[in-house]
Design a protein around this motif. Structure first.
Motif, PDB file in Angstrom:
ATOM      1  N   LEU A 228       0.812  -1.228   0.000  1.00  0.00           N
ATOM      2  CA  LEU A 228       0.000   0.000   0.000  1.00  0.00           C
ATOM      3  C   LEU A 228       0.838   1.267   0.000  1.00  0.00           C
ATOM      4  O   LEU A 228       0.451   2.269  -0.608  1.00  0.00           O
ATOM      5  CB  LEU A 228      -0.931  -0.003   1.215  1.00  0.00           C
ATOM      6  N   PHE A 229       1.999   1.235   0.671  1.00  0.00           N
ATOM      7  CA  PHE A 229       2.722   2.479   0.902  1.00  0.00           C
ATOM      8  C   PHE A 229       4.151   2.494   0.373  1.00  0.00           C
ATOM      9  O   PHE A 229       4.826   3.524   0.462  1.00  0.00           O
ATOM     10  CB  PHE A 229       2.756   2.790   2.412  1.00  0.00           C
ATOM     11  N   TYR A 230       4.624   1.364  -0.160  1.00  0.00           N
ATOM     12  CA  TYR A 230       5.999   1.285  -0.651  1.00  0.00           C
ATOM     13  C   TYR A 230       5.953   1.092  -2.160  1.00  0.00           C
ATOM     14  O   TYR A 230       5.656   0.006  -2.650  1.00  0.00           O
ATOM     15  CB  TYR A 230       6.716   0.119   0.029  1.00  0.00           C
ATOM     16  N   PRO A 231       6.235   2.133  -2.945  1.00  0.00           N
ATOM     17  CA  PRO A 231       6.024   2.079  -4.397  1.00  0.00           C
ATOM     18  C   PRO A 231       6.743   0.925  -5.093  1.00  0.00           C
ATOM     19  O   PRO A 231       6.210   0.358  -6.050  1.00  0.00           O
ATOM     20  CB  PRO A 231       6.565   3.438  -4.878  1.00  0.00           C
ATOM     21  N   VAL A 232       7.961   0.583  -4.653  1.00  0.00           N
ATOM     22  CA  VAL A 232       8.695  -0.510  -5.284  1.00  0.00           C
ATOM     23  C   VAL A 232       7.912  -1.813  -5.154  1.00  0.00           C
ATOM     24  O   VAL A 232       7.750  -2.567  -6.129  1.00  0.00           O
ATOM     25  CB  VAL A 232      10.097  -0.654  -4.657  1.00  0.00           C
ATOM     26  N   ALA A 233       7.420  -2.099  -3.939  1.00  0.00           N
ATOM     27  CA  ALA A 233       6.643  -3.323  -3.727  1.00  0.00           C
ATOM     28  C   ALA A 233       5.337  -3.276  -4.502  1.00  0.00           C
ATOM     29  O   ALA A 233       4.906  -4.280  -5.084  1.00  0.00           O
ATOM     30  CB  ALA A 233       6.378  -3.515  -2.236  1.00  0.00           C
ATOM     31  N   THR A 234       4.684  -2.117  -4.526  1.00  0.00           N
ATOM     32  CA  THR A 234       3.413  -1.978  -5.252  1.00  0.00           C
ATOM     33  C   THR A 234       3.594  -2.301  -6.728  1.00  0.00           C
ATOM     34  O   THR A 234       2.823  -3.065  -7.324  1.00  0.00           O
ATOM     35  CB  THR A 234       2.872  -0.543  -5.095  1.00  0.00           C
ATOM     36  N   THR A 235       4.632  -1.731  -7.325  1.00  0.00           N
ATOM     37  CA  THR A 235       4.868  -1.944  -8.752  1.00  0.00           C
ATOM     38  C   THR A 235       5.156  -3.400  -9.066  1.00  0.00           C
ATOM     39  O   THR A 235       4.587  -3.976  -9.996  1.00  0.00           O
ATOM     40  CB  THR A 235       6.047  -1.069  -9.217  1.00  0.00           C
ATOM     41  N   ARG A 236       6.018  -4.026  -8.276  1.00  0.00           N
ATOM     42  CA  ARG A 236       6.410  -5.403  -8.577  1.00  0.00           C
ATOM     43  C   ARG A 236       5.275  -6.392  -8.324  1.00  0.00           C
ATOM     44  O   ARG A 236       5.104  -7.339  -9.089  1.00  0.00           O
ATOM     45  CB  ARG A 236       7.648  -5.774  -7.748  1.00  0.00           C
ATOM     46  N   ILE A 237       4.507  -6.161  -7.284  1.00  0.00           N
ATOM     47  CA  ILE A 237       3.384  -7.066  -7.010  1.00  0.00           C
ATOM     48  C   ILE A 237       2.308  -6.908  -8.073  1.00  0.00           C
ATOM     49  O   ILE A 237       1.727  -7.901  -8.542  1.00  0.00           O
ATOM     50  CB  ILE A 237       2.830  -6.824  -5.590  1.00  0.00           C
ATOM     51  N   ASN A 238       2.041  -5.674  -8.481  1.00  0.00           N
ATOM     52  CA  ASN A 238       1.052  -5.454  -9.546  1.00  0.00           C
ATOM     53  C   ASN A 238       1.509  -6.072 -10.858  1.00  0.00           C
ATOM     54  O   ASN A 238       0.705  -6.669 -11.592  1.00  0.00           O
ATOM     55  CB  ASN A 238       0.801  -3.958  -9.735  1.00  0.00           C
ATOM     56  N   ASN A 239       2.787  -5.931 -11.161  1.00  0.00           N
ATOM     57  CA  ASN A 239       3.318  -6.544 -12.381  1.00  0.00           C
ATOM     58  C   ASN A 239       3.148  -8.057 -12.349  1.00  0.00           C
ATOM     59  O   ASN A 239       2.820  -8.689 -13.362  1.00  0.00           O
ATOM     60  CB  ASN A 239       4.800  -6.192 -12.550  1.00  0.00           C
ATOM     61  N   PHE A 240       3.365  -8.643 -11.173  1.00  0.00           N
ATOM     62  CA  PHE A 240       3.285 -10.093 -11.039  1.00  0.00           C
ATOM     63  C   PHE A 240       1.840 -10.597 -11.098  1.00  0.00           C
ATOM     64  O   PHE A 240       1.534 -11.562 -11.809  1.00  0.00           O
ATOM     65  CB  PHE A 240       3.933 -10.516  -9.722  1.00  0.00           C
ATOM     66  N   ILE A 241       0.944  -9.932 -10.381  1.00  0.00           N
ATOM     67  CA  ILE A 241      -0.444 -10.424 -10.271  1.00  0.00           C
ATOM     68  C   ILE A 241      -1.267 -10.037 -11.483  1.00  0.00           C
ATOM     69  O   ILE A 241      -1.984 -10.864 -12.073  1.00  0.00           O
ATOM     70  CB  ILE A 241      -1.092  -9.903  -8.979  1.00  0.00           C
ATOM     71  N   TYR A 242      -1.165  -8.767 -11.878  1.00  0.00           N
ATOM     72  CA  TYR A 242      -2.055  -8.250 -12.922  1.00  0.00           C
ATOM     73  C   TYR A 242      -1.374  -8.092 -14.277  1.00  0.00           C
ATOM     74  O   TYR A 242      -2.044  -7.771 -15.266  1.00  0.00           O
ATOM     75  CB  TYR A 242      -2.627  -6.892 -12.491  1.00  0.00           C
ATOM     76  N   GLY A 243      -0.072  -8.278 -14.334  1.00  0.00           N
ATOM     77  CA  GLY A 243       0.634  -8.090 -15.597  1.00  0.00           C
ATOM     78  C   GLY A 243       0.701  -6.640 -16.014  1.00  0.00           C
ATOM     79  O   GLY A 243       0.834  -6.332 -17.203  1.00  0.00           O
TER      80      GLY A 243
END
Length: 399
Positions: A228-243
Motif C-alpha cells: 500500500l505504501f511502498y512504491p517498489v513493492a506496489t509496482t512489482r506485485i502489480n506486475n506479477f499479479i495483474y501483468g
C-alpha cells in the motif's frame, strides 16, 4: 619416483591420518566433507553457467566505445572464485568461539557500512546499494547477511542462560533497523530474506507458539503495508499479479528458461538469452534452463535442498544452542535466497533482483557467500572420536 621420494610421499599422506593432531589434520577429519563437496559442486556449476551467460551480458553492456570480450564476465568470475575459495576454507578452520567473535565484529562493521550507503553509495541500475568505485565496489548487505544471522543466533542463544533477557524484542528491533536501511536503497528482496532468517531463528529458539503466530500475522501485515505504501513493492506485485507495467524481464526469463526444453540447446547454443537482461546475475537460472535444460535446473534445486537437509539432519543431535541456531540460520539464508531466485525465474514470484547463491556472477556476492559457507562449515565441524567407545579411543591414543 625414487625410493626416497616414495617414502616421503607416504609420510605426507600418513600425516592426514586420524592420529594427526595438527590444525590441518583436525580440520580435515572434523569438516563435513559431503557438505563441502555440495558447495564445491555449486561453485563449479556457477562457473559453467557464467561462461554460458557471459556472451549475452558482454553483448548487452558493450557500447559507448567499450567492447567486452564474449567471456569477459567468466574470467572475472573465475578471479572472484580464486579469491573466495581460500577465504571459505580459511573461515571454516576457525574455532567456533573465534568464528562467533569474527561474525559479531563483522556484523557491526557492515551495519555501519549499510547505514552509510545513502550518504556515500553509488547508483547502479536505479538503486543505491554499493559503496566504492569501479572494480572496488562492494554491496554491504551481501556481507551483512551471514554475519548478522550468526549475531542473531548468539543473542537468541542467551535465552538459555536467562529467560528474562529481552533478546526477542532486541533482535526484532535490530532486524527492523536493517529493514528500514534496505528499503531505502530500495531492496525489498533482501528485506524479506533478513525477516525470514529472523523468523526461522525464533522458531528454532523455542519461543511460544502464540508469539510465532503473532509474528506471522505481523509479517503478513508488513507485506500488505509495503504493497500500500511502498512504491517498489506496489509496482512489482502489480506486475506479477495483474501483468501491469513493464513485464519485459519476467517475460524474457520465461522464454529463455523454457527455450531449451528438457535437455537444453547445448553449451553456447542459447539464443533467447541475448534478449534477457541481467542474464549473468539475476536470471542466470533461465540461461541454465535454455542451454542445459530443465533437467539441469531441477538438479540445481536438488543440490540446494540437499545442503539444507544435510545441515538440519546433522543438527538433530547438536547440544549447543548457539551452534544449532547459527548453522540453521546460515542454511536458511542460502535456502531462502535460492528459492526466491528460482521462483522469480519460473514466474512464481515477483521480480526482486536477487542472485542465485554461489552460481550468479558477482564479486560481493561470491566473497560474502564464501564467508557464510565458511562459517557454516566451521559450525558443522564434528570431532570424529566424540561418540566412539572409550576402548576404541584408547586404542587410537586419542582423547
Amino acid at each position: 619416483m625414487t625410493d626416497t621420494a616414495a617414502i616421503r610421499r607416504k609420510k605426507q599422506v600418513a600425516r592426514l591420518g586420524r592420529a594427526d593432531r595438527s590444525p590441518l589434520g583436525l580440520w580435515f577429519w572434523e569438516i563435513d566433507r559431503v557438505l563441502l563437496m555440495l558447495i564445491t559442486v555449486l561453485i563449479s556449476i556457477g562457473l559453467v553457467a557464467v561462461a554460458a551467460a557471459s556472451p549475452s551480458a558482454a553483448h548487452r553492456y558493450s557500447g559507448a566505445g567499450v567492447t567486452f570480450a564474449p567471456l569477459h564476465y567468466f574470467w572475472r568470475q573465475l578471479f572472484w572464485v580464486i579469491i573466495s575459495v581460500p577465504v571459505m576454507l580459511g573461515v571454516s578452520m576457525l574455532p567456533k568461539q573465534t568464528a562467533r567473535r569474527f561474525a559479531l565484529g563483522g556484523a557491526a562493521f557492515f551495519t555501519i557500512m549499510l547505514a552509510a550507503v545513502p550518504l556515500i553509495g553509488v547508483e547502479v541500475n536505479g538503486a543505491h546499494r554499493w559503496i566504492g568505485v569501479g572494480f572496488a565496489q562492494f554491496q554491504p548487505s551481501e556481507f551483512l547477511k551471514p554475519l548478522f544471522v550468526v549475531s542473531l543466533a548468539w543473542l537468541l542463544s542467551l535465552r538459555q542462560q536467562d529467560k528474562t533477557l529481552p533478546v526477542v524484542p532486541l533482535t526484532g528491533a535490530l532486524v527492523g533497523v536493517i529493514a528500514i536501511l534496505l528499503m531505502k536503497q530500495p531492496d525489498f528482496g533482501q528485506t524479506i530474506v533478513f525477516g525470514t532468517m529472523w523468523m526461522a531463528l525464533l522458531l528454532l529458539s523455542g519461543v511460544s507458539g502464540r508469539m510465532i503466530g503473532g509474528l506471522i500475522g505481523a509479517g503478513f501485515g508488513g507485506i500488505v503495508c509495503a504493497y500500500l505504501f511502498y512504491p517498489v513493492a506496489t509496482t512489482r506485485i502489480n506486475n506479477f499479479i495483474y501483468g501491469e507495467g513493464d513485464t519485459y524481464q519476467v517475460d524474457k526469463a520465461h522464454a529463455t528458461i523454457t527455450g531449451g526444453g528438457f535437455f537444453g540447446t547445448g553449451p553456447g547454443g542459447g539464443v533467447a538469452k541475448f534478449q534477457l537482461p541481467e542474464a549473468h546475475t539475476d536470471y542466470i537460472y533461465s540461461v541454465i534452463g535454455e542451454e542445459f535444460g530443465l533437467i539441469a535446473c531441477l538438479a540445481i534445486a536438488f543440490i540446494f535442498l540437499a545442503i539444507v537437509v544435510r545441515v538440519f539432519l546433522k543438527l538433530l543431535d547438536e547440544e549447543d544452542t548457539f551452534t544449532m541456531l547459527a548453522a540453521a540460520g546460515l542454511t536458511t539464508q542460502i535456502g531462502v535466497q535460492a528459492t526466491i531466485n528460482m521462483a522469480v525465474n519460473l514466474q512464481l514470484a515477483p521480480s526482486k533482483g536477487m542472485t542465485l547463491p554461489l552460481i550468479s556472477y558477482g564479486g560481493s556476492s561470491m566473497i560474502a557467500l564464501a564467508i557464510g559457507m565458511g562459517l557454516l562449515l566451521a559450525f558443522t565441524r564434528r570431532n570424529p572420536y566424540l561418540h566412539r567407545s572409550p576402548y576404541v579411543v584408547k586404542w587410537n591414543g586419542q582423547r
